[in-house]
Design a protein around this motif. Sequence first.
Motif, PDB file in Angstrom:
ATOM      1  N   GLU A  78       7.895  24.980  70.367  1.00 32.10           N
ATOM      2  CA  GLU A  78       8.751  24.140  69.553  1.00 32.10           C
ATOM      3  C   GLU A  78       8.774  22.725  70.142  1.00 32.10           C
ATOM      4  O   GLU A  78       9.090  22.562  71.330  1.00 32.10           O
ATOM      5  CB  GLU A  78      10.161  24.717  69.485  1.00 32.10           C
ATOM      6  N   PRO A  79       8.426  21.710  69.361  1.00 30.94           N
ATOM      7  CA  PRO A  79       8.377  20.339  69.880  1.00 30.94           C
ATOM      8  C   PRO A  79       9.737  19.880  70.396  1.00 30.94           C
ATOM      9  O   PRO A  79      10.775  20.209  69.829  1.00 30.94           O
ATOM     10  CB  PRO A  79       7.956  19.515  68.655  1.00 30.94           C
ATOM     11  N   SER A  80       9.705  19.130  71.469  1.00 29.61           N
ATOM     12  CA  SER A  80      10.936  18.560  72.018  1.00 29.61           C
ATOM     13  C   SER A  80      11.330  17.333  71.200  1.00 29.61           C
ATOM     14  O   SER A  80      10.498  16.755  70.490  1.00 29.61           O
ATOM     15  CB  SER A  80      10.706  18.146  73.474  1.00 29.61           C
ATOM     16  N   PRO A  81      12.594  16.906  71.282  1.00 33.65           N
ATOM     17  CA  PRO A  81      13.015  15.688  70.581  1.00 33.65           C
ATOM     18  C   PRO A  81      12.162  14.478  70.964  1.00 33.65           C
ATOM     19  O   PRO A  81      11.848  13.638  70.117  1.00 33.65           O
ATOM     20  CB  PRO A  81      14.470  15.508  71.020  1.00 33.65           C
ATOM     21  N   GLU A  82      11.753  14.403  72.257  1.00 25.35           N
ATOM     22  CA  GLU A  82      10.945  13.270  72.715  1.00 25.35           C
ATOM     23  C   GLU A  82       9.581  13.240  72.012  1.00 25.35           C
ATOM     24  O   GLU A  82       9.108  12.175  71.590  1.00 25.35           O
ATOM     25  CB  GLU A  82      10.734  13.336  74.222  1.00 25.35           C
ATOM     26  N   SER A  83       8.953  14.433  71.882  1.00 22.61           N
ATOM     27  CA  SER A  83       7.632  14.472  71.253  1.00 22.61           C
ATOM     28  C   SER A  83       7.727  14.212  69.753  1.00 22.61           C
ATOM     29  O   SER A  83       6.852  13.570  69.162  1.00 22.61           O
ATOM     30  CB  SER A  83       6.948  15.818  71.523  1.00 22.61           C
ATOM     31  N   ILE A  84       8.803  14.687  69.124  1.00 22.08           N
ATOM     32  CA  ILE A  84       9.011  14.406  67.690  1.00 22.08           C
ATOM     33  C   ILE A  84       9.168  12.910  67.474  1.00 22.08           C
ATOM     34  O   ILE A  84       8.565  12.319  66.565  1.00 22.08           O
ATOM     35  CB  ILE A  84      10.254  15.167  67.171  1.00 22.08           C
ATOM     36  N   LYS A  85       9.974  12.283  68.315  1.00 22.53           N
ATOM     37  CA  LYS A  85      10.201  10.835  68.218  1.00 22.53           C
ATOM     38  C   LYS A  85       8.894  10.077  68.428  1.00 22.53           C
ATOM     39  O   LYS A  85       8.612   9.091  67.729  1.00 22.53           O
ATOM     40  CB  LYS A  85      11.238  10.419  69.259  1.00 22.53           C
ATOM     41  N   GLN A  86       8.069  10.571  69.367  1.00 25.67           N
ATOM     42  CA  GLN A  86       6.803   9.915  69.658  1.00 25.67           C
ATOM     43  C   GLN A  86       5.898   9.890  68.424  1.00 25.67           C
ATOM     44  O   GLN A  86       5.302   8.861  68.099  1.00 25.67           O
ATOM     45  CB  GLN A  86       6.096  10.633  70.811  1.00 25.67           C
ATOM     46  N   VAL A  87       5.793  11.017  67.743  1.00 25.64           N
ATOM     47  CA  VAL A  87       4.916  11.087  66.560  1.00 25.64           C
ATOM     48  C   VAL A  87       5.485  10.259  65.418  1.00 25.64           C
ATOM     49  O   VAL A  87       4.735   9.588  64.698  1.00 25.64           O
ATOM     50  CB  VAL A  87       4.715  12.559  66.132  1.00 25.64           C
TER      51      VAL A  87
END
Length: 279
Positions: A78-87
Amino acid sequence: MMIIEYGLAHIQDIRSHKDQGADCLINLAEKTNICVACYAPQKVETKKLIRKINKDFQSYLKYWQKDYPCWCFYTNSEPSPESIKQVRELGTQHQLHGLNHLIQLIEQKTFPERLQIYRKLKINDEYIGRDFLERLFDEILLQPYAGKPIQFKALAPAILEKININTANEQESAEFRDLMISTLQQQTVVEEMLSAYENTDLEIIKYKVVSNYSFISTSSDSGFRRLLTLIHQFNNQYNRINDDELRCYISAFVWCIFSQCLIGVKQASSGENNGITAP
């Protein structure tokens, strides 16, 4: 997964070559073409995931952006909030999908499509069988039901005696015994899954099997041949891809109903289960 989702004709798999930041290319004539990147380590760490996202995206910008305006990144957690924000910062047309999204995609597929995925993932046959049986029982429950409620007695007969009564000769009896023994493991799974149903639903499932059996006529008076015909009918109806393992579970289902003395010729009196026991 992408082949099943979009169709083989639209997928260009480039994993066997130096991928330049892509695992497959999705060519959609009437929609936006998609460049797909995948990342599936044994353990996903947020910092490494973000580095991988940035690295693959830079390759995408260099090699694929012109012909593939949308970039999609799949990972096995499950993607972390940081990785979601990055994309999201890379562009709203780009997407990041994790494990739950993949599971939802699989659950939306037909069983034959799911089976292809299961086989590719080398999923254990018992888990495949459980998924198949759940769908089988639910489909049976959805069929029209015009019968009256029947309280079936789940008393196991002297099984070897019953096999002999339902076969025309010793050769048939040996064949019946071999087939029944070969599915004992699957019968255990069938019985466990059936026990999870409410009594009303369970009786409906049993009634429909009994009803289907009652309409079978064969050139032989052998109950065994009628049972094989019932298995064949269920296989044609519920196992349209004719998968051997799924046929085994269908057979196990029929043998379970038989062993409860609900179908087949019944002996005059019940005794102890003689010689065949579930593992």
